[in-house]
Write a protein that holds these residues in place. Structure first.
Motif: not given
Length: 546
Positions: A387-394, A417-429, A437-438
């Motif tokens: 699966k392709m993870k797609i990262a994004l904020g919450q 694919y699966e979405l990977d929403p996270a509260p620390d999106f910008f820190a992870r980026r 992809p993000f």
């Protein structure tokens, strides 16, 4: 600007700064005061100009502070405001003359020292200011960085102290004169100076940074009264403001909401501007009364897909990136999630929104399922069963949007694919912790095509590439450098267009959509003008009619 959510970028987010208070009668007034009631939608966490780089913070600070330069809301042309003159003979050494007579709300003068102290504080790396990078062009910036780490809560640990605490290229000549030495020519320097990160601060603010982050000492037409973070923010007109462009109302009250949840309060008359969630878009536009009080404007916020090119295959393969782009039916996802509030993007710079923006620079932004399959095959395909993870904020709207994008990729390329929403999106980026992809979003901080290009893509680091993607192109960097050194702005704009053409050839990211800003407003306000960059209602131009 980096930290805006998709909802904020799309016009559903023009709730950022909204109009005046409620539904008729005495609503909207308190003790005879003309009160404007607004909505905030983005978890505002600071009102320090040096640290504010998301739409809601900027919308508030636009009336709490006044900067050297402002931008014409129709043409985006910069014009001097607190500045009397900004000039240079060589485009490297600049002299800024400041109009006398302006003060902060505590009586301190708005002078050359007030700008210098703000800029030095922002440029000092360990202070962790969000607008630090705007001072990279200033001589002495590198000496102020040192080595430090910032955790998810914003706490900074310094490993190596910077060798300097002030920018060597920034000098206070006299009370009303600043000089700035840049590391090299940059003809667009005056255009930058209207951005929030270049606002001045009072000495009392510098002496109590934590206090100033929640109750700033501004130099604009409104001063903050009280802020219950996450709930409510209020401001009152400052009687001693000497500037022009002063609104005709007395108070501003912001209520903080999540996403587009303020729409019912707009309908109830508790807010005076708003934009509906996707499910209510059709009914709002079909309502003859509501639609007669609607303002629309092409937006400047670009939503685009980035790739962790620093991870290697398949993301460092241009054919794979082309495949992802051509697999997306942009109009279909807009119609599904953001009807009427976005338009498909086929460029990296908003067409017509800033000088140098042109449509059609992205050849592979056209929906082409067969071309996408061929490009994927050329790239070596996708690992079976992975699966392709797609990262994004919450954010609810962002998640809906990228679910629609993921479904397009799955349908047209067969990649699950699966979405990977996270509260620390910008820190992870920033820490390069993505495996797929993000989501990215950008709207310009000032009106020049260079601003869409340098911040996201330039680095000067051939080994590691730029911070977020790992992208590096010497040809791109050379074109940016040619633009910076141009004799005049028109010539520079052409060179920056050539830099965008390099992006089109190298294809590091996938443009998806530009915002289309739409705001409905009540009968209590008129002259509703939308900011050409963020899409927010320009409070200093809004007219209260009660």
């Amino acid at each position: 600007m980096k930290a805006r959510s998709l909802a904020a970028a799309a016009a559903a987010l023009t709730l950022l700064v909204t109009g005046c208070g409620g539904g008729g009668g005495e609503t909207g007034t308190e003790g005879g005061d003309k009160t404007v009631r607004l909505a905030l939608t983005q978890d505002v966490d600071t009102l320090l100009p040096m640290d504010a780089n998301v739409g809601d913070n900027i919308g508030v600070l636009d009336v709490v502070y006044s900067g050297l330069v402002r931008y014409d809301t129709e043409t985006t042309e910069p014009y001097n405001y607190i500045a009397e003159d900004v000039s240079s003979e060589d485009k490297t050494n600049w002299t800024i003359k400041i109009k006398p007579g302006f003060t902060f709300q505590n009586g301190e003068p708005v002078d050359a020292a007030s700008f210098a102290r703000a800029w030095n504080y922002a440029a000092y790396g360990p202070n962790g200011m969000a607008n630090n990078y705007f001072f990279e062009r200033f001589a002495g910036y590198d000496d102020m960085q040192g080595e430090f780490e910032e955790d998810d809560d914003g706490n900074i640990t310094v490993q190596e102290e910077p060798s300097a605490k002030e920018l060597s290229g920034l000098k206070v000549v006299d009370a009303n004169t600043l000089t700035v030495e840049l590391v090299g020519p940059f003809v667009g320097f005056p255009t930058m100076l209207g951005y929030t990160g270049f606002f001045p601060i009072a000495q009392a603010c510098l002496d109590d940074i934590e206090g100033c982050a929640t109750k700033p000492i501004g130099n604009g037409p409104f001063q903050i009264d009280q802020w219950e973070q996450g709930v409510h923010l209020s401001a009152s007109k400052w009687a001693d403001y000497k500037g022009e462009e002063t609104p005709n109302f007395d108070k501003v009250e912001w209520t903080e909401y999540k996403g587009s949840s303020s729409w019912p309060d707009f309908q109830a008359g508790d807010l005076d501007t708003g934009a509906p969630p996707p499910a209510e878009w059709q009914s709002a536009n079909n309502d003859p009364d509501l639609s007669s009080r609607k303002v629309e404007r092409a937006g400047a916020a670009l939503t685009y897909i980035g790739f962790p090119m620093y991870k290697g295959a398949p993301y460092d393969n241009i054919e794979f990136r082309k495949a992802i782009s051509m697999a997306i039916d942009r109009q279909a996802i807009i119609d599904q999630v953001l009807p009427g509030q976005a338009v498909p993007a086929d460029s990296w710079v908003v067409p017509g929104g800033v000088p140098g923006g042109e449509a059609g620079t992205c050849e592979f932004c056209t929906f082409d399922p067969e071309g996408a399959k061929a490009a994927l095959e050329k790239a070596g395909g996708w690992p079976e069963g992975q699966k392709m993870k797609i990262a994004l904020g919450q954010d609810e709207v962002t998640e809906q949007y990228f679910e629609a994008i993921g479904n397009q990729i799955k349908l047209n390329l067969g990649i699950d694919y699966e979405l990977d929403p996270a509260p620390d999106f910008f820190a992870r980026r920033s820490a390069r912790k993505f495996d797929g992809p993000f989501r990215n979003n950008w709207f310009p901080d000032y009106p020049l095509n260079e601003n869409y290009l340098v911040g996201p893509y330039a680095s000067g680091d051939a080994k590691n590439g730029n911070k977020n993607f790992g992208f590096y192109s010497k040809e791109f960097e050379d074109k940016i450098d040619e633009g910076d050194k141009a004799a005049d702005l028109d010539t520079a704009i052409v060179k920056y267009q050539e830099a965008e053409a390099v992006l089109a050839k190298e294809f590091p990211t996938v443009p998806v959509s530009f915002s289309q800003n739409v705001t409905f407003y009540s009968e209590n306000v008129d002259n509703v003008v939308l900011d050409p960059f963020s899409g927010a209602t320009k409070l200093r131009l809004l007219n209260y009619v009660g």
